[in-house]
Design a protein around this motif. Sequence first.
Motif, PDB file in Angstrom:
ATOM      1  N   PHE A 142     -20.536 -97.084  57.278  1.00  0.00           N
ATOM      2  CA  PHE A 142     -21.159 -95.967  56.577  1.00  0.00           C
ATOM      3  C   PHE A 142     -20.096 -95.205  55.775  1.00  0.00           C
ATOM      4  O   PHE A 142     -19.027 -94.912  56.280  1.00  0.00           O
ATOM      5  CB  PHE A 142     -21.828 -95.032  57.599  1.00  0.00           C
ATOM      6  CG  PHE A 142     -22.616 -93.931  56.980  1.00  0.00           C
ATOM      7  CD1 PHE A 142     -23.918 -94.135  56.559  1.00  0.00           C
ATOM      8  CD2 PHE A 142     -22.052 -92.682  56.795  1.00  0.00           C
ATOM      9  CE1 PHE A 142     -24.648 -93.125  55.980  1.00  0.00           C
ATOM     10  CE2 PHE A 142     -22.768 -91.660  56.217  1.00  0.00           C
ATOM     11  CZ  PHE A 142     -24.072 -91.879  55.806  1.00  0.00           C
ATOM     12  N   GLY A 143     -20.406 -94.896  54.521  1.00  0.00           N
ATOM     13  CA  GLY A 143     -19.496 -94.140  53.662  1.00  0.00           C
ATOM     14  C   GLY A 143     -18.553 -94.993  52.841  1.00  0.00           C
ATOM     15  O   GLY A 143     -17.802 -94.480  52.020  1.00  0.00           O
ATOM     16  N   ALA A 144     -18.590 -96.314  53.033  1.00  0.00           N
ATOM     17  CA  ALA A 144     -17.664 -97.205  52.323  1.00  0.00           C
ATOM     18  C   ALA A 144     -18.084 -97.424  50.877  1.00  0.00           C
ATOM     19  O   ALA A 144     -19.269 -97.511  50.564  1.00  0.00           O
ATOM     20  CB  ALA A 144     -17.594 -98.557  53.025  1.00  0.00           C
ATOM     21  N   ASN A 180     -15.570-108.264  47.657  1.00  0.00           N
ATOM     22  CA  ASN A 180     -14.285-108.259  46.942  1.00  0.00           C
ATOM     23  C   ASN A 180     -13.373-107.134  47.405  1.00  0.00           C
ATOM     24  O   ASN A 180     -12.178-107.336  47.570  1.00  0.00           O
ATOM     25  CB  ASN A 180     -14.482-108.110  45.434  1.00  0.00           C
ATOM     26  CG  ASN A 180     -14.992-109.372  44.793  1.00  0.00           C
ATOM     27  OD1 ASN A 180     -14.939-110.448  45.374  1.00  0.00           O
ATOM     28  ND2 ASN A 180     -15.506-109.248  43.584  1.00  0.00           N
ATOM     29  N   LYS A 181     -13.930-105.926  47.546  1.00  0.00           N
ATOM     30  CA  LYS A 181     -13.121-104.749  47.890  1.00  0.00           C
ATOM     31  C   LYS A 181     -13.906-103.831  48.814  1.00  0.00           C
ATOM     32  O   LYS A 181     -15.118-103.723  48.712  1.00  0.00           O
ATOM     33  CB  LYS A 181     -12.762-103.937  46.637  1.00  0.00           C
ATOM     34  CG  LYS A 181     -11.816-104.596  45.686  1.00  0.00           C
ATOM     35  CD  LYS A 181     -11.540-103.652  44.513  1.00  0.00           C
ATOM     36  CE  LYS A 181     -10.748-104.343  43.428  1.00  0.00           C
ATOM     37  NZ  LYS A 181     -10.626-103.501  42.227  1.00  0.00           N
ATOM     38  N   ILE A 182     -13.150-103.147  49.657  1.00  0.00           N
ATOM     39  CA  ILE A 182     -13.718-102.115  50.528  1.00  0.00           C
ATOM     40  C   ILE A 182     -12.766-100.929  50.475  1.00  0.00           C
ATOM     41  O   ILE A 182     -11.561-101.086  50.639  1.00  0.00           O
ATOM     42  CB  ILE A 182     -13.831-102.595  51.994  1.00  0.00           C
ATOM     43  CG1 ILE A 182     -14.682-103.863  52.087  1.00  0.00           C
ATOM     44  CG2 ILE A 182     -14.408-101.487  52.874  1.00  0.00           C
ATOM     45  CD1 ILE A 182     -14.578-104.573  53.421  1.00  0.00           C
ATOM     46  N   SER A 183     -13.318 -99.746  50.244  1.00  0.00           N
ATOM     47  CA  SER A 183     -12.490 -98.542  50.201  1.00  0.00           C
ATOM     48  C   SER A 183     -13.283 -97.382  50.780  1.00  0.00           C
ATOM     49  O   SER A 183     -14.511 -97.369  50.719  1.00  0.00           O
ATOM     50  CB  SER A 183     -12.107 -98.238  48.747  1.00  0.00           C
ATOM     51  OG  SER A 183     -11.470 -96.982  48.666  1.00  0.00           O
ATOM     52  N   TYR A 184     -12.582 -96.428  51.297  1.00  0.00           N
ATOM     53  CA  TYR A 184     -13.246 -95.223  51.787  1.00  0.00           C
ATOM     54  C   TYR A 184     -12.898 -94.020  50.923  1.00  0.00           C
ATOM     55  O   TYR A 184     -13.133 -92.883  51.298  1.00  0.00           O
ATOM     56  CB  TYR A 184     -12.924 -94.985  53.267  1.00  0.00           C
ATOM     57  CG  TYR A 184     -13.698 -95.964  54.116  1.00  0.00           C
ATOM     58  CD1 TYR A 184     -14.987 -95.675  54.523  1.00  0.00           C
ATOM     59  CD2 TYR A 184     -13.174 -97.201  54.442  1.00  0.00           C
ATOM     60  CE1 TYR A 184     -15.732 -96.584  55.258  1.00  0.00           C
ATOM     61  CE2 TYR A 184     -13.910 -98.119  55.162  1.00  0.00           C
ATOM     62  CZ  TYR A 184     -15.197 -97.817  55.578  1.00  0.00           C
ATOM     63  OH  TYR A 184     -15.940 -98.723  56.286  1.00  0.00           O
ATOM     64  N   GLN A 185     -12.315 -94.293  49.740  1.00  0.00           N
ATOM     65  CA  GLN A 185     -12.054 -93.262  48.746  1.00  0.00           C
ATOM     66  C   GLN A 185     -12.912 -93.576  47.541  1.00  0.00           C
ATOM     67  O   GLN A 185     -13.159 -94.740  47.233  1.00  0.00           O
ATOM     68  CB  GLN A 185     -10.593 -93.258  48.308  1.00  0.00           C
ATOM     69  CG  GLN A 185      -9.647 -92.735  49.338  1.00  0.00           C
ATOM     70  CD  GLN A 185      -8.237 -92.656  48.737  1.00  0.00           C
ATOM     71  OE1 GLN A 185      -7.836 -93.500  47.956  1.00  0.00           O
ATOM     72  NE2 GLN A 185      -7.509 -91.626  49.109  1.00  0.00           N
ATOM     73  N   SER A 186     -13.333 -92.544  46.839  1.00  0.00           N
ATOM     74  CA  SER A 186     -14.082 -92.724  45.602  1.00  0.00           C
ATOM     75  C   SER A 186     -13.268 -93.577  44.639  1.00  0.00           C
ATOM     76  O   SER A 186     -12.054 -93.438  44.577  1.00  0.00           O
ATOM     77  CB  SER A 186     -14.372 -91.364  44.992  1.00  0.00           C
ATOM     78  OG  SER A 186     -14.813 -91.516  43.673  1.00  0.00           O
ATOM     79  N   PRO A 187     -13.924 -94.454  43.868  1.00  0.00           N
ATOM     80  CA  PRO A 187     -13.172 -95.254  42.899  1.00  0.00           C
ATOM     81  C   PRO A 187     -12.376 -94.374  41.923  1.00  0.00           C
ATOM     82  O   PRO A 187     -11.344 -94.792  41.415  1.00  0.00           O
ATOM     83  CB  PRO A 187     -14.256 -96.023  42.139  1.00  0.00           C
ATOM     84  CG  PRO A 187     -15.471 -95.944  42.971  1.00  0.00           C
ATOM     85  CD  PRO A 187     -15.326 -94.745  43.852  1.00  0.00           C
ATOM     86  N   ASP A 188     -12.837 -93.161  41.671  1.00  0.00           N
ATOM     87  CA  ASP A 188     -12.120 -92.222  40.813  1.00  0.00           C
ATOM     88  C   ASP A 188     -10.779 -91.840  41.437  1.00  0.00           C
ATOM     89  O   ASP A 188      -9.826 -91.558  40.733  1.00  0.00           O
ATOM     90  CB  ASP A 188     -12.934 -90.944  40.582  1.00  0.00           C
ATOM     91  CG  ASP A 188     -14.310 -91.243  40.016  1.00  0.00           C
ATOM     92  OD1 ASP A 188     -14.475 -92.318  39.400  1.00  0.00           O
ATOM     93  OD2 ASP A 188     -15.210 -90.411  40.182  1.00  0.00           O
TER      94      ASP A 188
END
Length: 166
Positions: free
Chosen positions: A87-89, A153-161
């Motif tokens: 959740f949130g990813a 492809n990618k997982i992040s927990y920060q906004s792409p910005d």
Amino acid sequence: MKTNLITREGFEKLQQEHDYLWNERRPEVTKIVTWAASLGDRSENADYQYNKRLLRQIDRRIRYLRKRLPDLKVVDYAAAQDGKVFFGAWVEIENEEGDTKHFRIVGPDEIYGEEVKHYISIDSPMARALLKKEVDDEVVVRTPEGNKEWFVNKISYQSPDQCKTD
């Protein structure tokens, strides 16, 4: 039944919406309704009818928010989530044709509005299929047109910005 999960940002937005409607918008509209009512015949008073309807919509939204906000569970990021979809990813996926999609998995209360067009609900088939997956995992999503295959492809927990990696 909707999931009661929400991101911290989503909860704060709903709280701000409630506060704005209750403290600013409702008093403004109430003044207009009071003024329009003082003019006499309400049956043919467009100002009165329009603003009275608007006041009902505002009150309905306030009631909904007051009922919903206490039921929501804010889910904050935890370092243990790194490397997997939870959740949130923010997730980037790609299909065999090379089409990519980039979105964030959030609660159902967060997917409405213009600024959240890249959000999907945790209750959606795509989000459910992605949960606990890692980069390079294959995901099969059941759709009305049949099963669709995607690759993470990618997982992040920060906004792409906020992410400066690529």
